[in-house]
Design a protein around this motif. Sequence first.
Motif, PDB file in Angstrom:
ATOM      1  N   VAL A  80      19.605   7.733  24.834  1.00  0.00           N
ATOM      2  CA  VAL A  80      18.533   7.000  24.177  1.00  0.00           C
ATOM      3  C   VAL A  80      17.914   7.978  23.180  1.00  0.00           C
ATOM      4  N   LYS A  81      17.851   7.569  21.932  1.00  0.00           N
ATOM      5  CA  LYS A  81      17.249   8.419  20.900  1.00  0.00           C
ATOM      6  C   LYS A  81      16.151   7.630  20.205  1.00  0.00           C
ATOM      7  N   CYS A  82      14.971   8.227  20.128  1.00  0.00           N
ATOM      8  CA  CYS A  82      13.873   7.639  19.378  1.00  0.00           C
ATOM      9  C   CYS A  82      14.145   7.908  17.897  1.00  0.00           C
ATOM     10  N   VAL A  83      14.218   6.854  17.093  1.00  0.00           N
ATOM     11  CA  VAL A  83      14.613   7.016  15.691  1.00  0.00           C
ATOM     12  C   VAL A  83      13.471   6.793  14.699  1.00  0.00           C
ATOM     13  N   GLY A  84      12.263   6.637  15.206  1.00  0.00           N
ATOM     14  CA  GLY A  84      11.115   6.458  14.321  1.00  0.00           C
ATOM     15  C   GLY A  84       9.832   6.454  15.116  1.00  0.00           C
ATOM     16  N   LYS A  85       8.729   6.434  14.390  1.00  0.00           N
ATOM     17  CA  LYS A  85       7.429   6.404  15.060  1.00  0.00           C
ATOM     18  C   LYS A  85       7.246   5.083  15.795  1.00  0.00           C
ATOM     19  N   PRO A  86       6.739   5.137  17.005  1.00  0.00           N
ATOM     20  CA  PRO A  86       6.421   3.893  17.710  1.00  0.00           C
ATOM     21  C   PRO A  86       5.336   3.125  16.956  1.00  0.00           C
ATOM     22  N   GLU A  87       5.409   1.816  17.044  1.00  0.00           N
ATOM     23  CA  GLU A  87       4.414   0.959  16.400  1.00  0.00           C
ATOM     24  C   GLU A  87       3.402   0.517  17.448  1.00  0.00           C
ATOM     25  N   LEU A  88       2.144   0.757  17.155  1.00  0.00           N
ATOM     26  CA  LEU A  88       1.059   0.443  18.067  1.00  0.00           C
ATOM     27  C   LEU A  88       0.106  -0.527  17.382  1.00  0.00           C
ATOM     28  N   LYS A  89      -0.144  -1.669  18.027  1.00  0.00           N
ATOM     29  CA  LYS A  89      -1.059  -2.672  17.488  1.00  0.00           C
ATOM     30  C   LYS A  89      -2.007  -3.095  18.589  1.00  0.00           C
ATOM     31  N   ALA A  90      -3.182  -3.544  18.192  1.00  0.00           N
ATOM     32  CA  ALA A  90      -4.153  -4.008  19.179  1.00  0.00           C
ATOM     33  C   ALA A  90      -4.885  -5.231  18.653  1.00  0.00           C
ATOM     34  N   ALA A  91      -5.271  -6.091  19.584  1.00  0.00           N
ATOM     35  CA  ALA A  91      -6.122  -7.230  19.262  1.00  0.00           C
ATOM     36  C   ALA A  91      -7.471  -6.963  19.903  1.00  0.00           C
ATOM     37  N   THR A  92      -8.533  -7.337  19.197  1.00  0.00           N
ATOM     38  CA  THR A  92      -9.881  -7.100  19.706  1.00  0.00           C
ATOM     39  C   THR A  92     -10.699  -8.381  19.654  1.00  0.00           C
ATOM     40  N   LYS A  93     -11.783  -8.366  20.385  1.00  0.00           N
ATOM     41  CA  LYS A  93     -12.775  -9.437  20.281  1.00  0.00           C
ATOM     42  C   LYS A  93     -14.141  -8.770  20.292  1.00  0.00           C
ATOM     43  N   GLN A  94     -15.106  -9.451  19.690  1.00  0.00           N
ATOM     44  CA  GLN A  94     -16.465  -8.918  19.713  1.00  0.00           C
ATOM     45  C   GLN A  94     -17.126  -9.319  21.015  1.00  0.00           C
ATOM     46  N   ILE A 105     -10.974  -3.930  22.914  1.00  0.00           N
ATOM     47  CA  ILE A 105      -9.523  -4.163  22.906  1.00  0.00           C
ATOM     48  C   ILE A 105      -9.173  -5.115  24.046  1.00  0.00           C
ATOM     49  N   THR A 106      -8.507  -6.213  23.695  1.00  0.00           N
ATOM     50  CA  THR A 106      -8.111  -7.214  24.690  1.00  0.00           C
ATOM     51  C   THR A 106      -6.607  -7.226  24.926  1.00  0.00           C
ATOM     52  N   LYS A 107      -5.853  -6.741  23.944  1.00  0.00           N
ATOM     53  CA  LYS A 107      -4.397  -6.793  24.015  1.00  0.00           C
ATOM     54  C   LYS A 107      -3.851  -5.677  23.145  1.00  0.00           C
ATOM     55  N   PHE A 108      -2.765  -5.051  23.594  1.00  0.00           N
ATOM     56  CA  PHE A 108      -2.081  -4.134  22.691  1.00  0.00           C
ATOM     57  C   PHE A 108      -0.586  -4.203  22.899  1.00  0.00           C
ATOM     58  N   SER A 109       0.111  -3.796  21.866  1.00  0.00           N
ATOM     59  CA  SER A 109       1.574  -3.821  21.843  1.00  0.00           C
ATOM     60  C   SER A 109       2.062  -2.450  21.407  1.00  0.00           C
ATOM     61  N   LEU A 110       3.080  -1.947  22.100  1.00  0.00           N
ATOM     62  CA  LEU A 110       3.682  -0.652  21.768  1.00  0.00           C
ATOM     63  C   LEU A 110       5.185  -0.848  21.679  1.00  0.00           C
ATOM     64  N   THR A 111       5.760  -0.528  20.521  1.00  0.00           N
ATOM     65  CA  THR A 111       7.179  -0.753  20.272  1.00  0.00           C
ATOM     66  C   THR A 111       7.855   0.555  19.882  1.00  0.00           C
ATOM     67  N   VAL A 129      17.869  -0.758  18.907  1.00  0.00           N
ATOM     68  CA  VAL A 129      17.003  -1.695  19.622  1.00  0.00           C
ATOM     69  C   VAL A 129      15.543  -1.314  19.415  1.00  0.00           C
ATOM     70  N   SER A 130      14.687  -2.252  19.751  1.00  0.00           N
ATOM     71  CA  SER A 130      13.254  -1.987  19.857  1.00  0.00           C
ATOM     72  C   SER A 130      12.871  -2.332  21.286  1.00  0.00           C
ATOM     73  N   GLN A 131      12.305  -1.365  21.990  1.00  0.00           N
ATOM     74  CA  GLN A 131      11.778  -1.612  23.333  1.00  0.00           C
ATOM     75  C   GLN A 131      10.285  -1.804  23.163  1.00  0.00           C
ATOM     76  N   ASN A 132       9.820  -2.997  23.495  1.00  0.00           N
ATOM     77  CA  ASN A 132       8.432  -3.381  23.253  1.00  0.00           C
ATOM     78  C   ASN A 132       7.725  -3.659  24.573  1.00  0.00           C
ATOM     79  N   TYR A 133       6.484  -3.215  24.650  1.00  0.00           N
ATOM     80  CA  TYR A 133       5.610  -3.487  25.789  1.00  0.00           C
ATOM     81  C   TYR A 133       4.352  -4.146  25.245  1.00  0.00           C
ATOM     82  N   VAL A 134       3.936  -5.250  25.874  1.00  0.00           N
ATOM     83  CA  VAL A 134       2.719  -5.953  25.477  1.00  0.00           C
ATOM     84  C   VAL A 134       1.798  -6.003  26.691  1.00  0.00           C
ATOM     85  N   VAL A 135       0.583  -5.506  26.515  1.00  0.00           N
ATOM     86  CA  VAL A 135      -0.420  -5.541  27.580  1.00  0.00           C
ATOM     87  C   VAL A 135      -1.440  -6.613  27.204  1.00  0.00           C
ATOM     88  N   ASN A 136      -1.527  -7.645  28.035  1.00  0.00           N
ATOM     89  CA  ASN A 136      -2.500  -8.726  27.849  1.00  0.00           C
ATOM     90  C   ASN A 136      -3.668  -8.531  28.789  1.00  0.00           C
TER      91      ASN A 136
END
Length: 154
Positions: A80-94, A105-111, A129-136
């Motif tokens: 398994v070789k990491c070929v780029g920076k992981p992508e990190l996104k988050a969803a928020t609510k006030q 932060i209510t949700k985030f995704s790490l790919t 491939v992209s291995q993605n994790y989503v935390v709800n």
Amino acid sequence: MRKLISFTAASLLLVQSLSVFATKTNESSNPVKMNGFECANEVLDVVGLLGRGDDFPQFLASDIEAELKRQDNNSILGYVKCVGKPELKAATKQSMVNGEYQNIITKFSLTFPLKLKVKNGKKTLFINVSQNYVVNNFDQPDKRTVTQNFIVEQ
């Protein structure tokens, strides 16, 4: 109101270092070579929030192996070789906290963008491939869920 934002692990915790090369032993006693994971240094502390354990390369390889075995029991993961920076996104609510509105932060995704070497019977395949994790429900620990997505790229 929710909005999708990008953020770095530095905003959560201090960045730790990760070995560039780690090995793992799979069920057939063939070592899975892991390399290129220095590209994930910026998100290492966020990785811990996935609840998958402290050994990031090992749980990543285990998750990938499980998916490969689910698809074809003869699959053997070679590297398994990491070929780029992981992508990190988050969803928020006030939300009101101590009398003032703050974005929570209510949700985030790490790919992780990865290249795999997989032996399948007599064939050896190289797969992007992209291995993605989503935390709800990140803001609600008792309702928090983690979903994995194994995405084969073209």
